[in-house]
Write an enzyme that holds these catalytic residues in place. Structure first.
Site, PDB file in Angstrom:
ATOM      1  N   HIS A   9       0.839  -1.201   0.000  1.00  0.00           N
ATOM      2  CA  HIS A   9       0.000   0.000   0.000  1.00  0.00           C
ATOM      3  C   HIS A   9       0.874   1.252   0.000  1.00  0.00           C
ATOM      4  O   HIS A   9       0.545   2.238  -0.665  1.00  0.00           O
ATOM      5  CB  HIS A   9      -0.914   0.012   1.227  1.00  0.00           C
ATOM      6  CG  HIS A   9      -2.073  -0.916   1.140  1.00  0.00           C
ATOM      7  ND1 HIS A   9      -3.110  -0.730   0.261  1.00  0.00           N
ATOM      8  CD2 HIS A   9      -2.370  -2.043   1.835  1.00  0.00           C
ATOM      9  CE1 HIS A   9      -4.009  -1.693   0.420  1.00  0.00           C
ATOM     10  NE2 HIS A   9      -3.576  -2.503   1.363  1.00  0.00           N
ATOM     11  N   ASP A  24      -7.184  -3.018  -1.819  1.00  0.00           N
ATOM     12  CA  ASP A  24      -8.183  -3.800  -1.080  1.00  0.00           C
ATOM     13  C   ASP A  24      -9.513  -3.609  -1.796  1.00  0.00           C
ATOM     14  O   ASP A  24      -9.955  -2.463  -2.000  1.00  0.00           O
ATOM     15  CB  ASP A  24      -8.298  -3.303   0.365  1.00  0.00           C
ATOM     16  CG  ASP A  24      -7.017  -3.493   1.158  1.00  0.00           C
ATOM     17  OD1 ASP A  24      -6.189  -4.329   0.744  1.00  0.00           O
ATOM     18  OD2 ASP A  24      -6.850  -2.809   2.180  1.00  0.00           O
ATOM     19  N   GLU A  28      -5.816 -12.366   3.945  1.00  0.00           N
ATOM     20  CA  GLU A  28      -6.865 -11.374   3.699  1.00  0.00           C
ATOM     21  C   GLU A  28      -7.439 -11.595   2.296  1.00  0.00           C
ATOM     22  O   GLU A  28      -6.743 -11.333   1.302  1.00  0.00           O
ATOM     23  CB  GLU A  28      -6.303  -9.949   3.806  1.00  0.00           C
ATOM     24  CG  GLU A  28      -5.786  -9.600   5.200  1.00  0.00           C
ATOM     25  CD  GLU A  28      -5.156  -8.217   5.265  1.00  0.00           C
ATOM     26  OE1 GLU A  28      -4.908  -7.755   6.390  1.00  0.00           O
ATOM     27  OE2 GLU A  28      -4.902  -7.605   4.195  1.00  0.00           O
ATOM     28  N   HIS A  38      -7.168  -8.437  -0.201  1.00  0.00           N
ATOM     29  CA  HIS A  38      -5.913  -7.720  -0.435  1.00  0.00           C
ATOM     30  C   HIS A  38      -5.124  -8.343  -1.590  1.00  0.00           C
ATOM     31  O   HIS A  38      -4.832  -9.537  -1.581  1.00  0.00           O
ATOM     32  CB  HIS A  38      -5.062  -7.742   0.836  1.00  0.00           C
ATOM     33  CG  HIS A  38      -3.721  -7.068   0.678  1.00  0.00           C
ATOM     34  ND1 HIS A  38      -3.471  -5.821   1.176  1.00  0.00           N
ATOM     35  CD2 HIS A  38      -2.570  -7.469   0.080  1.00  0.00           C
ATOM     36  CE1 HIS A  38      -2.210  -5.482   0.891  1.00  0.00           C
ATOM     37  NE2 HIS A  38      -1.649  -6.467   0.223  1.00  0.00           N
TER      38      HIS A  38
END
Length: 224
Positions: free
Chosen positions: A136, A143, A201, A204
């Site tokens: 990120h 996401d 996740e 992600h």
């Protein structure tokens, strides 16, 4: 301590860029000025952060409705490096005839925000260790989830966004078949468009070869 101090004063040359990026307290090269960012983009236009406006979005880090319970962004916005943005545009074009779309929760995240998140959740399964930085912070991680274009409703997934439990892991199997199929569909689509997944996740994904893009700590206000 003296060696660490000297190291922090050195400058790091990022591959593909003739200028130099300063090291932070962990010895990581982090672009921390808008002037330096613009120089990098001038040398390599693919490094540009695009202000994403043509997708559905739910930027919770601009509100208190997130796992930190604090406002982390000054306003709701998503920025992505141009190659990541263009890859999502290609995916969007593929999905539209199927009646599906994308909803984005987060893209580029200033390094300072990663530091705040780590203070609250110091667990590298769910938050990036500032000693390493995050995709990120490089502007190549995103996401997201899938939605039905007609209603805007999200396809059922294993958990809500930012659910830090094993249920959010890709290997978790105690789920309805529809949910497992949706999770696999999202991953398959993202991987087919140049992204990689992480196992903890479901939402992600990050662009392949993220190291081509330096870590950044420039606030949304400056990018705007």
């Amino acid at each position: 301590m003296k060696n660490i101090f000297i190291l922090s004063l050195l400058l790091f040359s990022f591959p593909g860029f003739s200028q130099q990026i300063p090291l932070n307290k962990y010895g990581l090269p982090v672009v921390n000025s808008i002037t330096l960012y613009k120089e990098i983009v001038q040398a390599d236009p693919s490094q540009a952060l695009v202000h994403v406006t043509d997708f559905a979005m739910d930027v919770r880090y601009a509100t208190k409705d997130n796992f930190t319970k604090t406002v982390l962004y000054p306003f709701p916005a998503v920025y992505l490096r141009r190659p990541a943005y263009e890859a999502l545009l290609n995916l969007k074009e593929y999905l539209e005839p199927l009646g599906l779309g994308i909803k984005i929760f987060d893209g580029y995240r200033p390094y300072r925000v990663t530091e705040k998140m780590w203070e609250i959740v110091p667990d590298d399964r769910y938050a990036a260790d500032p000693k390493k930085g995050s995709g990120h912070n490089r502007g190549v991680a995103v996401d997201l989830t899938l939605i039905y274009l007609k209603t805007g409703q999200e396809l059922p997934m294993p958990t809500p966004y930012d659910d830090f439990t094993e249920k959010a892991h890709f290997e978790y199997q105690d789920l309805d078949e529809e949910i497992k199929e949706n999770r696999l569909l999202l991953r398959t689509l993202m991987e087919a468009h140049g992204f990689m997944a992480i196992e903890t996740e479901w939402w992600h994904f990050y662009l392949k070869e993220p190291q081509k893009y330096p870590l950044m700590d420039i606030g949304f206000e400056e990018l705007k």
